[in-house]
Design a protein around this motif. Structure first.
Motif, PDB file in Angstrom:
ATOM      1  N   TYR A 166      -7.352  -2.697   6.075  1.00 43.13           N
ATOM      2  CA  TYR A 166      -7.253  -3.197   4.624  1.00 43.13           C
ATOM      3  C   TYR A 166      -7.694  -4.984   4.752  1.00 43.13           C
ATOM      4  O   TYR A 166      -8.193  -5.538   4.047  1.00 43.13           O
ATOM      5  CB  TYR A 166      -5.840  -2.978   4.124  1.00 43.13           C
ATOM      6  CG  TYR A 166      -5.648  -3.526   2.497  1.00 43.13           C
ATOM      7  CD1 TYR A 166      -6.271  -3.157   1.671  1.00 43.13           C
ATOM      8  CD2 TYR A 166      -4.937  -4.881   2.709  1.00 43.13           C
ATOM      9  CE1 TYR A 166      -6.136  -3.880   0.269  1.00 43.13           C
ATOM     10  CE2 TYR A 166      -4.628  -5.659   1.477  1.00 43.13           C
ATOM     11  CZ  TYR A 166      -5.293  -4.966   0.293  1.00 43.13           C
ATOM     12  OH  TYR A 166      -4.801  -5.476  -0.970  1.00 43.13           O
TER      13      TYR A 166
ATOM     14  N   ALA B 255      -9.022   0.130  -1.152  1.00 41.86           N
ATOM     15  CA  ALA B 255      -8.053   1.174  -1.246  1.00 41.86           C
ATOM     16  C   ALA B 255      -9.213   2.555  -1.267  1.00 41.86           C
ATOM     17  O   ALA B 255      -8.790   3.629  -0.561  1.00 41.86           O
ATOM     18  CB  ALA B 255      -7.049   1.291  -2.417  1.00 41.86           C
TER      19      ALA B 255
ATOM     20  N   LEU C 246       0.881  -1.344  -0.042  1.00 39.48           N
ATOM     21  CA  LEU C 246      -0.014  -0.028   0.084  1.00 39.48           C
ATOM     22  C   LEU C 246       0.796   1.182  -0.004  1.00 39.48           C
ATOM     23  O   LEU C 246       1.796   1.226   0.901  1.00 39.48           O
ATOM     24  CB  LEU C 246      -1.080   0.057   1.527  1.00 39.48           C
ATOM     25  CG  LEU C 246      -1.673  -1.187   1.443  1.00 39.48           C
ATOM     26  CD1 LEU C 246      -2.604  -0.878   2.630  1.00 39.48           C
ATOM     27  CD2 LEU C 246      -2.636  -1.619   0.165  1.00 39.48           C
TER      28      LEU C 246
END
Length: 353
Positions: free
Chosen positions: A83, A135, A63
């Motif tokens: 996440y 995201a 990420l």
């Protein structure tokens, strides 16, 4: 927030990579020894051992936030946990490592793929779509700078027709399925040769065609449909596989085509010799004469046994019966002696008349 992810057969290689980078720092983990690559790999393997059918045991994701934005270790750890929960890896052993060797601030997540609560593998259907969705949600939840998704930079999104097809039939369209498959396979290999082997095992045929001195076009054949690399996205071209997936390949068009032709010749040279039975079938099973078989060094055929002539006399008949048949019967001899004079008298009468 940019996200890239892949699934791997074994955790050791990727763990050694994320911990071996200069300045790498572990900022979160549920593992017993988060600084030892071999201990981490052993623990992830052990966590997945309950499932005999789990082939890809390890999930890896990176990420990144857009420069010049930088986050604290605690915030990065919280984002990583959120996440993983959105991707259904919340109950799997994981490791979060922060890298500082690039201009963009980013982290790496390594996790096992078996849900310890349910004892089943984490579902991976449409996981690229779920990763992009996660995201975008994290950007909103944490007030991060919005960034273009990989669909806009690396892969093309589904068309309206694909979305309608999925809604009407309940089956995923072939193009996104192919994109997901290539994304998964490209994350497991380092060379173009390995990439080709994995594609063939998954039922994807790849063909190459030179376009100019520096560009080679790729065409993917999957489930009866053909897709050019440009139809799938930038990451599926030869240059994109090198830039976005890290797959090493010749960059010169002539060198790529020379490699391709050599690979094709190598596959064509592997031929299976027909078996002896097949050769005999092709010759229609015609038997060879004995001289020809001896001349060719073949063993002579064994003579076919002929049936024996049958004895006209029964083998089980008593010999006394045979002797009795050879001797004249007394009653029959008396009858013959009586009839003989009578026949002679009739003959004499006929002559007198």
């Amino acid at each position: 927030m940019l996200v890239k992810h892949s699934k791997r057969h074994d955790p050791l290689g990727i763990v050694q990579y994320v911990l071996g980078k200069p300045g790498a720092e572990v900022i979160g983990s549920t593992l017993a020894c988060p600084d030892d690559p071999h201990a981490i790999a052993a623990e992830i393997r052990f966590s997945c051992a309950a499932s005999k059918r789990l082939r890809l045991t390890t999930y890896h994701a990176s990420l990144a936030v857009a420069p010049p934005e930088r986050l604290s270790d605690a915030l990065w750890h919280q984002i990583a946990q959120d996440y993983l929960a959105k991707m259904q890896y919340g109950l799997c052993p994981y490791l979060v490592v922060r890298h500082t060797d690039a201009d963009h601030d980013h982290i790496h997540i390594v996790a096992g793929r078996l849900d310890l609560n349910r004892g089943k593998r984490v579902p991976d259907s449409w996981d690229h779509y779920k990763a992009e969705t996660a995201a975008r949600e994290l950007e909103v939840e944490y007030g991060l700078t919005p960034t273009l998704s990989s669909w806009q930079t690396e892969r093309k999104p589904p068309t309206v027709g694909m979305i309608r097809h999925e809604r009407e039939t309940g089956q995923p369209a072939v193009k996104p399925e192919l994109q997901d498959l290539i994304d998964d396979l490209s994350g497991q290999v380092d060379s173009l040769d390995e990439f080709m082997d994995h594609l063939e095992e998954a039922g994807v045929e790849l063909s190459l065609k030179p376009i100019n001195e520096t560009t080679v076009g790729l065409t993917y054949h999957f489930k009866g449909l053909y897709f050019s690399a440009s139809q799938l996205g930038r990451a599926y071209t030869l240059n994109g596989l090198h830039q976005f997936r890290g797959i090493e390949s010749p960059q010169d068009s002539a060198a790529v085509m020379a490699w391709w032709e050599q690979r094709q010749r190598g596959q064509e040279s592997v031929q299976v010799e027909p078996e002896l039975a097949q050769v005999q079938d092709e010759d229609h099973g015609q038997p060879e004469s004995e001289p020809e078989a001896q001349a060719q060094g073949k063993p002579e055929r064994e003579p076919v046994p002929q049936p024996k002539a049958q004895d006209p006399k029964p083998v089980d008949v008593d010999p006394a019966l045979n002797l009795r048949e050879a001797q004249p019967h007394p009653a029959q001899d008396a009858e013959d002696r009586t009839r003989k004079p009578q026949r002679q008298k009739r003959r004499h009468r006929q002559m007198e008349r």
